[in-house]
Design a protein around this motif. Structure first.
Motif, PDB file in Angstrom:
ATOM      1  N   GLY B 444      19.549 -10.465   1.328  1.00 37.45           N
ATOM      2  CA  GLY B 444      19.542 -11.391   2.453  1.00 37.45           C
ATOM      3  C   GLY B 444      20.859 -12.130   2.600  1.00 37.45           C
ATOM      4  N   ILE B 445      21.393 -12.622   1.474  1.00 36.72           N
ATOM      5  CA  ILE B 445      22.662 -13.333   1.621  1.00 36.72           C
ATOM      6  C   ILE B 445      23.794 -12.364   1.951  1.00 36.72           C
ATOM      7  CG2 ILE B 445      22.394 -15.542   0.534  1.00 36.72           C
ATOM      8  CD1 ILE B 445      22.971 -14.565  -2.035  1.00 36.72           C
ATOM      9  N   ALA B 446      23.666 -11.126   1.494  1.00 38.93           N
ATOM     10  CA  ALA B 446      24.646 -10.125   1.939  1.00 38.93           C
ATOM     11  C   ALA B 446      24.603 -10.008   3.451  1.00 38.93           C
ATOM     12  CB  ALA B 446      24.339  -8.775   1.295  1.00 38.93           C
ATOM     13  N   GLY B 447      23.398 -10.097   4.010  1.00 40.56           N
ATOM     14  CA  GLY B 447      23.254 -10.007   5.459  1.00 40.56           C
ATOM     15  C   GLY B 447      23.997 -11.114   6.180  1.00 40.56           C
ATOM     16  N   VAL B 448      24.011 -12.311   5.580  1.00 41.52           N
ATOM     17  CA  VAL B 448      24.756 -13.417   6.193  1.00 41.52           C
ATOM     18  C   VAL B 448      26.223 -13.043   6.304  1.00 41.52           C
ATOM     19  CG1 VAL B 448      25.451 -15.805   5.958  1.00 41.52           C
ATOM     20  CG2 VAL B 448      23.151 -15.131   5.336  1.00 41.52           C
ATOM     21  N   ALA B 449      26.766 -12.499   5.217  1.00 36.55           N
ATOM     22  CA  ALA B 449      28.185 -12.113   5.225  1.00 36.55           C
ATOM     23  C   ALA B 449      28.429 -10.974   6.209  1.00 36.55           C
ATOM     24  CB  ALA B 449      28.619 -11.703   3.824  1.00 36.55           C
ATOM     25  N   LEU B 450      27.528  -9.978   6.201  1.00 36.54           N
ATOM     26  CA  LEU B 450      27.748  -8.810   7.043  1.00 36.54           C
ATOM     27  C   LEU B 450      27.627  -9.136   8.523  1.00 36.54           C
ATOM     28  CD1 LEU B 450      25.959  -6.075   4.955  1.00 36.54           C
ATOM     29  CD2 LEU B 450      28.379  -6.403   5.312  1.00 36.54           C
ATOM     30  N   SER B 451      26.871 -10.207   8.840  1.00 40.28           N
ATOM     31  CA  SER B 451      26.743 -10.551  10.260  1.00 40.28           C
ATOM     32  C   SER B 451      28.094 -10.899  10.855  1.00 40.28           C
ATOM     33  CB  SER B 451      25.785 -11.727  10.432  1.00 40.28           C
ATOM     34  OG  SER B 451      26.361 -12.900   9.903  1.00 40.28           O
ATOM     35  N   GLN B 452      29.045 -11.240   9.985  1.00 39.18           N
ATOM     36  CA  GLN B 452      30.364 -11.610  10.480  1.00 39.18           C
ATOM     37  C   GLN B 452      31.209 -10.412  10.847  1.00 39.18           C
ATOM     38  OE1 GLN B 452      31.399 -14.856  11.011  1.00 39.18           O
ATOM     39  NE2 GLN B 452      29.206 -15.035  10.731  1.00 39.18           N
ATOM     40  N   ILE B 453      30.942  -9.287  10.231  1.00 38.90           N
ATOM     41  CA  ILE B 453      31.839  -8.166  10.493  1.00 38.90           C
ATOM     42  C   ILE B 453      31.163  -7.006  11.210  1.00 38.90           C
ATOM     43  CG2 ILE B 453      33.421  -8.615   8.608  1.00 38.90           C
ATOM     44  CD1 ILE B 453      31.962  -6.519   7.021  1.00 38.90           C
ATOM     45  N   ASP B 454      29.869  -7.075  11.392  1.00 40.44           N
ATOM     46  CA  ASP B 454      29.187  -5.921  11.979  1.00 40.44           C
ATOM     47  C   ASP B 454      28.183  -6.397  13.014  1.00 40.44           C
ATOM     48  OD1 ASP B 454      28.027  -2.862  10.360  1.00 40.44           O
ATOM     49  OD2 ASP B 454      28.510  -3.346  12.433  1.00 40.44           O
ATOM     50  N   ASN B 455      27.637  -5.449  13.776  1.00 43.56           N
ATOM     51  CA  ASN B 455      26.628  -5.801  14.774  1.00 43.56           C
ATOM     52  C   ASN B 455      25.389  -6.349  14.130  1.00 43.56           C
ATOM     53  OD1 ASN B 455      27.831  -4.479  17.060  1.00 43.56           O
ATOM     54  ND2 ASN B 455      27.462  -2.638  15.907  1.00 43.56           N
ATOM     55  N   VAL B 456      24.754  -7.269  14.794  1.00 40.08           N
ATOM     56  CA  VAL B 456      23.441  -7.706  14.337  1.00 40.08           C
ATOM     57  C   VAL B 456      22.412  -7.051  15.254  1.00 40.08           C
ATOM     58  CG1 VAL B 456      21.925  -9.665  14.045  1.00 40.08           C
ATOM     59  CG2 VAL B 456      24.322  -9.869  13.456  1.00 40.08           C
ATOM     60  N   SER B 457      21.852  -5.973  14.783  1.00 41.12           N
ATOM     61  CA  SER B 457      20.861  -5.260  15.583  1.00 41.12           C
ATOM     62  C   SER B 457      19.799  -4.740  14.624  1.00 41.12           C
ATOM     63  CB  SER B 457      21.509  -4.086  16.305  1.00 41.12           C
ATOM     64  OG  SER B 457      21.692  -3.014  15.421  1.00 41.12           O
ATOM     65  N   PRO B 458      18.657  -4.280  15.148  1.00 43.73           N
ATOM     66  CA  PRO B 458      17.633  -3.793  14.216  1.00 43.73           C
ATOM     67  C   PRO B 458      18.107  -2.617  13.365  1.00 43.73           C
ATOM     68  CG  PRO B 458      16.685  -4.156  16.377  1.00 43.73           C
ATOM     69  CD  PRO B 458      18.155  -4.311  16.531  1.00 43.73           C
ATOM     70  N   ASN B 459      19.153  -1.936  13.816  1.00 42.06           N
ATOM     71  CA  ASN B 459      19.631  -0.782  13.050  1.00 42.06           C
ATOM     72  C   ASN B 459      20.648  -1.142  11.976  1.00 42.06           C
ATOM     73  OD1 ASN B 459      18.118   0.738  14.807  1.00 42.06           O
ATOM     74  ND2 ASN B 459      19.838   1.109  16.171  1.00 42.06           N
ATOM     75  N   LEU B 460      20.907  -2.436  11.791  1.00 41.17           N
ATOM     76  CA  LEU B 460      21.941  -2.857  10.848  1.00 41.17           C
ATOM     77  C   LEU B 460      21.697  -2.296   9.467  1.00 41.17           C
ATOM     78  CD1 LEU B 460      24.330  -4.698  10.087  1.00 41.17           C
ATOM     79  CD2 LEU B 460      22.696  -6.515   9.709  1.00 41.17           C
ATOM     80  N   GLY B 461      20.457  -2.343   9.020  1.00 45.64           N
ATOM     81  CA  GLY B 461      20.154  -1.899   7.659  1.00 45.64           C
ATOM     82  C   GLY B 461      20.497  -0.435   7.430  1.00 45.64           C
ATOM     83  N   GLN B 462      20.234   0.385   8.439  1.00 36.84           N
ATOM     84  CA  GLN B 462      20.420   1.821   8.257  1.00 36.84           C
ATOM     85  C   GLN B 462      21.858   2.173   7.970  1.00 36.84           C
ATOM     86  OE1 GLN B 462      17.764   4.000   8.157  1.00 36.84           O
ATOM     87  NE2 GLN B 462      16.896   1.977   8.031  1.00 36.84           N
ATOM     88  N   SER B 463      22.789   1.388   8.506  1.00 34.66           N
ATOM     89  CA  SER B 463      24.189   1.773   8.282  1.00 34.66           C
ATOM     90  C   SER B 463      24.659   1.462   6.873  1.00 34.66           C
ATOM     91  CB  SER B 463      25.101   1.103   9.307  1.00 34.66           C
ATOM     92  OG  SER B 463      24.569  -0.115   9.736  1.00 34.66           O
ATOM     93  N   TYR B 464      23.914   0.616   6.149  1.00 32.08           N
ATOM     94  CA  TYR B 464      24.381   0.283   4.800  1.00 32.08           C
ATOM     95  C   TYR B 464      23.577   0.924   3.692  1.00 32.08           C
ATOM     96  CZ  TYR B 464      27.636  -2.950   6.773  1.00 32.08           C
ATOM     97  OH  TYR B 464      28.680  -3.479   7.478  1.00 32.08           O
ATOM     98  N   ILE B 465      22.437   1.512   4.068  1.00 32.85           N
ATOM     99  CA  ILE B 465      21.539   1.947   3.002  1.00 32.85           C
ATOM    100  C   ILE B 465      22.136   3.119   2.216  1.00 32.85           C
ATOM    101  CG2 ILE B 465      20.156   3.496   4.453  1.00 32.85           C
ATOM    102  CD1 ILE B 465      18.684   1.122   1.923  1.00 32.85           C
TER     103      ILE B 465
END
Lengths: 428, 535, 368
Positions: B444-465
């Motif tokens: 979850g906290i990784a998500g906070v950081a990633l929101s700064q450099i990547d799109n925030v969309s429902p597909n966000l998780g798939q690009s990092y898995i």
């Protein structure tokens, strides 16, 4: 016991769906198919088009429908899965008996359904800007061909911003590849040297732009005014523009003109790094005409969201739908063959204050607008073509297509007629 | 042409402090009327003429244009601008209007006009009391390289006390001199050396344009010497920059993967819903920012520090729920868990899609994360810097948890030998639940950081898995250092391959290398040893 | 040979094969021979749809062979499916000839607009059906062999193996997306005209393809059944249940694994080749990891380790998908996700597995 219940449930599911799929309800309405992805990667762009179609059908029904009958929307979800597009298209036409379909976004989805529409002789309205190089009897292309978007944008940059070096950056698929091929040929025809053109392709969803943006910066500091022509698609735009901002590239230094960034995409972006960058479309939400203001007001009322944006593909659907209604009334029937014949020459008003006409090549005339991105996610039109532009669906700048034209009127009735050989080549 | 005129006059104006007789009011009206049009070329020339005119009102008018406060009345081409208090002022007569004049159209701007404006405003400030403005003016001259500004520059250089600003002036002067055909050889050689000292891409471009055609042999030699020096420096810089990019990519991978590594190490399961935990963290940030935007806009810079604990709690809670409801019953069946968590990921994606819409959501960067720190050509973007530091902080915190807390002790025991740990009295189901919650929370906290450099969309998780899996598999489990090393090496490798092979091919090569690597070391870099591990 | 195939043929197997053969005859009959106005007419789109389901069933069968009987959870079997599909697609593209949009007799359309002057080496000989058939089986097998050889020899198992199979299919996805590779990039291969001289769109061809798919499914089932019922199959089962022990008993575990992996890949390739002409397009997204994971859930729903269950699971889940995306488009991802969770929690043996377990319990122990 649990297992028995689950197995029984599964069987019931099978049986029930079998019955459901075979039983068909007959109603006296005219059915319109809506073939847009509501889930998956393309849902972001396509869901709003589904809503647009529902709105248009609703409005038309308020006016009494078409030929005295009400319209009924049949919505399916091809889920951004290309084979599923073909399957759903077939289902819409043979099972639901739609008389016209509005749908598709990516070229793959269109190419996957094209054989279906041709085989079953139905109609598809395709609302998205694309690479051209196609003209089908059963498809009406209400989006822009490259000469209705990309080439005027390049002209604007050349004349107004005196750009001499060009970066053609795109996502690796057919639309950017073809557009860049056309632009490269066009630039060279205008005297731009090969070393002043840099072409770069990235995969879908590419998120780490540090290296590429640094390369662009380097390319742009050779002393000549440089611009980026971006056919970067969808999700990758966000990190791209963010990185541009991070590395301090301002629109006044290296302007970026994009063809896939519209109001819908901007709504989800932090627009600070994008301000003053450009986009080329045939419609902007900010265009100040009574038709547009009326449309936006009604649309926001329908969706009960005063902040809901409008964009170019939506306008394409508006035009396409109005054209279809007019053609049906002209032909006196919804039979696809009759409608196809009646469609050519139909003119309806567009939302930017002009008229849009369906040409014999099954493309419509569109004006080209170049806009600068504003901080509120809207566009400020900085230039537009004096009138509308006719589409060159077969690009004169590509070897394979410069001798081809499309004309679906009798006696030619051909989508790829070779003027040199005088023969209708390829497709039947 | 007009631009050079502008700059000369602008500089002279700056130097002479408006000693020249001011243009008459009529001239002012004529020049101002040139802005009253829709033609960008006309507006551009109007701007430069205005700057050159020496009119007292020109700075105000040009500043108004830059802020979009300038309008004109099409009927009589009168120019008006709105001042700070919101009153409309007629530019030609300086008369304040009582109410907004009717029929006004804003004076249009595009990038071309903007550039002319920047140059004009820049040149007007060569003697500005503000050192930043003086530097900007110097840079404007550097870009324009107008020969007529030479005497003005010599003048300001002599008077300048601030060393940094002086350096900029001297570089601007060098830029002017290097291509000036009638300058002395000594001057031009000196200019070449000065440009060599500046050492950046722009200087290199200038030096490369010095050829036999426009300079003597000595000058060309000096220029190419400086150019070589700059090229070497830039090559080194580029390598360092790549390393930086690799480091920042590595830190992103680290943040995304470390939660997964912990879960896998302790429980031996791969959580396919891990990407969605990251996504939930990113959406938490979005929600926090939305609330701040509407209720307390002043707190925007605090949005991230507020979002971090919240994102941790949200993701940890969801993770805990998943563990209690689903994973607990699949104990000992890692492959089934994999499938079940994939199902969870589909549900979470669709739930977020229904709740927030399928579109990208806007997450803005706080002020301390925007912008770039230019260390002599080495660019450090603040956003990425913060993410690297944040990643390291999370890593150190987790290390602390693992080594210093009792939960960490129990987790390590379970990683090494589950059965023995249970026999020693550790409640392994509880450790499992807490581990899963911890892993999800970190995602979850990784998500906070990633929101700064990547799109925030429902597909966000798939690009990092997939990348997270690779880091875990490559780095090995049971040891956080493995994850750190794995993430950093993958990031660096990716970034060094990219300029050579392109983004896609680089990724493919990396995948192939990892697949081959796994053959050599099936348990990753930092594999656990011991009989009990063979599970 | 017949003994090999039919030695352990029990009633369920006979029933399954018979059903398939029956379907292969009945469905085309009700599509072609029965007039459209009749309520018994099966519309053509359903024929192709069910043909697609059967192709998926064959993929599921292939996956069950390696997962249910050997314990190799391959999260990348979609790659072999797609590779077979591409081989068929390349043959079909070559068949278009001068009927393409640019009327080039040799080069497919996408190569013309990429300005390529000649056919790349990978496309040579694809105008011959025999060569295409060979490649459909050979390419997935070759890749499976290389991958399996390296992976199994290094004793990569369990979750690690699953992750690298996923990486394999992901890498292939990225590779095939590249237009430079010469496989059509994101647009894939489409707009097929005819196969072996028969127009791909015609109802007759579709019916024939459907029958063929049912036939190949039956054949695949027979082959898989023969494998698992033989001595080879017994070793596979022991590898699944206790790998180290099997190794200590002297069996070369890697060899067994590689062999079954290759056979399974070839089957998946054939499934893909049957899928493509019925669907009309092959595109790199077939390589996507989520497709492969969905294949796993088909097997899990139907019943892993039961072969028949895998096939039935594939048909059921895809049926549900078709129905849900048509009726409740916004809800179907929830349905699919719930399916994953519910099946793993409550139906670990899958539908067929649970049913047969019940049947066995009713019959008492000792029944076959």
């Amino acid at each position: 016991m649990k297992r028995l219940i689950s197995s029984m449930a599964a069987t019931a599911l099978v049986a029930g769906s079998l019955v459901a799929s075979i039983a068909a309800k007959a109603e006296d309405t005219i059915k319109i198919g809506i073939l847009h992805s509501l889930s998956g990667t393309m849902a972001i762009s396509e869901t709003t088009l589904k809503d647009t179609m529902l709105y248009l059908i609703d409005e038309q029904n308020k006016k009494g429908g078409v030929l005295g009958k009400k319209l009924e929307a049949v919505v399916v979800d091809p889920a951004s899965n290309w084979p599923l597009f073909a399957e759903k298209a077939r289902e819409l036409i043979t099972k639901d008996k739609v008389v016209a379909t509005f749908g598709c976004w990516t070229s793959v989805s269109r190419k996957s359904v094209l054989p279906v529409f041709e085989e079953l002789n139905s109609i598809l309205f395709y609302p998205v800007q694309y690479e051209g190089e196609e003209s089908s009897k059963n498809i009406f292309y209400t989006g822009a061909a490259p000469n209705q978007q990309a080439i005027p944008a390049v002209d604007y940059l050349m004349e107004n911003e005196k750009v001499q070096r060009w970066v053609l950056a795109g996502t690796d698929y057919v639309y950017p590849r073809t557009t860049n091929k056309i632009l490269e040929a066009y630039l060279k025809a205008k005297g731009v040297k090969a070393e002043d053109i840099m072409i770069n392709y990235t995969p879908f969803g590419h998120s780490d732009w540090q290296t590429i943006v640094a390369d662009i910066k380097k390319f742009g500091s050779a002393g000549k005014k440089t611009a980026v022509v971006s056919t970067i698609n969808g999700d990758a735009n966000v990190p791209f523009y963010k990185e541009l901002g991070n590395q301090g590239i301002k629109a006044t230094d290296i302007p970026v003109v994009a063809f896939s960034v519209g109001e819908e995409e901007l709504a989800g972006l932090d627009t600070k790094p994008l301000v003053s960058h450009l986009a080329a479309w045939n419609y902007f939400e900010s265009v100040d005409t009574p038709e547009n203001k009326d449309f936006i007001a009604k649309w926001q009322a329908y969706t009960k969201n005063p902040k809901r944006t409008t964009n170019d593909p939506m306008e394409a659907h508006v035009i396409g739908f109005n054209m279809w209604v007019k053609a049906v009334e002209k032909a006196g029937s919804t039979d696809p063959s009759k409608v196809i014949d009646a469609m050519i020459g139909v003119s309806v008003p567009n939302l930017t204050g002009g008229l849009s006409t369906m040409m014999p090549n099954h493309h419509i005339t569109k004006p080209v607008l170049i806009g600068e991105i504003k901080a509120d996610g809207q566009f400020n039109t900085v230039w537009q073509t004096p009138g509308t532009v006719v589409a060159n669906e077969w690009s004169p700048y590509l070897e394979g297509s410069k001798d081809l034209i499309a004309d679906w009127r009798a006696p030619l009735s051909c989508g790829n007629f070779n003027v040199k050989t005088g023969k209708c080549g390829g497709k039947s | 042409m007009l631009r050079r005129l502008t700059l000369i006059l602008g500089l002279m104006m700056g130097l002479i402090h408006f000693d020249a007789p001011p243009a008459h009011a009529d001239d002012a009206a004529i020049i101002l009327k040139r802005l009253a049009t829709d033609n960008y070329g006309e507006i551009e020339s109007g701007v430069t003429a205005l700057a050159a005119s020496g009119l007292s009102v020109s700075e105000a008018v040009l500043n108004a244009l830059a802020d979009s406060r300038l309008s004109y009345r099409p009927s009589d081409k009168e120019i008006f601008f709105k001042d700070a208090s919101g009153k409309w002022i007629d530019a030609a007569t300086n008369v304040v209007a009582n109410e907004q004049p009717s029929g006004l159209k804003p004076v249009k701007m595009n990038n071309r006009v903007r550039r002319a404006l920047d140059a004009a405003l820049g040149s007007m400030t060569l003697l500005s009391p503000d050192p930043q403005k003086r530097m900007a003016a110097a840079d404007a001259v550097f870009k324009s390289r107008d020969a007529n500004t030479l005497s003005a520059l010599d003048n300001v250089i002599a008077k300048e006390s601030d060393a940094v600003v002086k350096q900029h002036f001297e570089e601007a002067r060098a830029a002017v001199l290097i291509l000036k055909s009638d300058a002395s050889e000594a001057d031009r050689v000196g200019a070449a050396e000065k440009l060599g000292q500046r050492g950046d891409q722009d200087a290199l471009a200038l030096l490369n344009s010095v050829t036999e055609a426009n300079a003597t042999a000595n000058i060309v030699a000096a220029a190419s010497l400086s150019a070589k020096g700059i090229s070497r420096r830039l090559a080194l810089l580029s390598a360092a920059q790549n390393a930086w990019y690799g480091l920042s990519l590595g830190s992103v991978l680290l943040l995304a993967a470390i939660g997964l590594a912990i879960t896998f190490g302790v429980m031996g399961i791969i959580n396919m819903a891990h990407g969605e935990m990251v996504m939930l963290g990113a959406y938490t940030t979005f929600v926090v920012q939305e609330i701040i935007r509407t209720k307390a806009p002043g707190l925007f810079d605090w949005s991230l520090p507020i979002a971090i604990p919240l994102a941790f709690c949200v993701s940890a809670l969801v993770g805990l729920l998943i563990e209690r409801i689903i994973i607990r019953y699949l104990y000992g069946r890692p492959l089934e868990t994999l499938l079940a968590t994939w199902g969870v990921s589909l549900i979470l994606q669709q739930a977020v899609r229904s709740a927030f819409g399928a579109n990208n959501r806007e997450v803005g960067a706080p002020s301390y994360m925007s912008g770039v720190w230019d260390l002599n050509g080495f660019q450090i973007t603040y956003g990425r810097l913060w993410i690297i530091l944040f990643g390291l902080a999370v890593f150190v915190a987790l290390l602390g948890v693992m080594k210093g807390t009792s939960l960490g002790l129990k987790m390590r025991a379970v990683i090494q030998n589950r059965r023995m740990a249970a026999a020693m009295g550790i409640r392994t189901p509880l450790v499992d639940a807490l581990t899963f919650a911890l892993g999800s929370g970190v995602a979850g906290i990784a998500g906070v950081a990633l929101s700064q450099i990547d799109n925030v969309s429902p597909n966000l998780g798939q690009s990092y898995i997939i990348d997270s899996f690779l880091v875990v598999v490559f780095g090995g489990v049971g040891n956080l250092w493995g994850t750190l090393l794995g993430a950093l090496s993958l990031g660096l490798a990716n970034k060094f391959l990219e300029p050579i092979a392109g983004a896609v091919l680089g990724k493919i090569i990396l995948l192939a290398v990892i697949i081959l690597f796994i053959q050599r070391r099936p348990r990753g870099l930092f594999a656990l040893k011991g009989r009990a591990v063979e599970q | 040979m017949t003994r090999f195939f039919f030695r352990h043929f029990d009633r369920t197997a006979i029933g399954f094969v018979a059903t398939l053969l029956l379907i292969a005859i009945v469905v085309p009959f009700f599509n072609l021979a029965v007039p459209e106005s009749s309520v018994f007419h099966i519309p053509t789109y359903l024929v192709s749809l069910w043909g697609k389901y059967l192709a998926y069933a064959l993929l599921a069968l292939a996956l069950d062979l390696v997962w249910g009987y050997c314990g190799i959870l391959s999260l990348g079997h979609g790659a072999f499916f797609a590779l077979g599909g591409y081989a068929m697609g390349m043959y079909l593209m070559r068949q278009i000839g001068a009927r393409g949009v640019y009327a080039d007799p040799v080069l497919p359309d996408f190569m013309v607009f990429l300005n390529w002057k000649e056919l790349p080496v990978t496309w040579y000989f694809f105008d011959h059906f025999g060569y295409a058939l060979l490649m459909i089986v050979l390419v997935p097998s070759a890749i499976a062999f290389i991958f399996g050889w390296f992976a199994f020899r290094s004793r990569v198992t369990g979750v690690y193996l699953s992750i690298i199979t996923q990486s394999l299919t992901y890498a292939l996805l990225l590779a095939f997306f590249r237009n430079d590779m010469g496989f059509g990039g994101n647009n894939g291969l489409t707009d097929f005209k005819d196969i072996l001289g028969f127009p791909v769109q015609a109802a007759n061809t579709r019916a024939a393809l459907f029958a063929l798919t049912a036939l190949f499914l039956a054949l695949g089932f027979l082959l898989a059944r023969a494998i698992v019922a033989s001595r080879f199959g017994q070793v596979l089962a022991s590898i699944r249940d206790a790998e180290s022990r099997t190794r200590f008993l002297g069996y070369r575990v890697e060899h067994y694994k590689v062999m079954v992996f290759v056979v399974s890949a070839a089957m998946a390739g054939i499934a893909g080749a049957l899928y493509v002409p019925q669907v009309g397009i092959i595109n790199p997204s077939e390589f996507s990891p989520s497709n492969s994971i969905e294949a796993v859930i088909w097997v899990a729903v139907g019943g892993r380790g039961t072969l028949i269950g895998a096939a039935i699971g594939a048909v059921l889940v895809n049926f549900a998908k078709t129905w849900l995306t048509g009726t409740f488009p916004e809800l179907w991802l929830y349905g699919l996700g719930a399916l994953f969770i519910l099946v793993t929690l409550f139906l670990p043996k899958g539908i067929v597995g649970s049913l047969s377990a019940r049947v066995q319990r009713i019959k008492g122990s000792g029944a076959a």
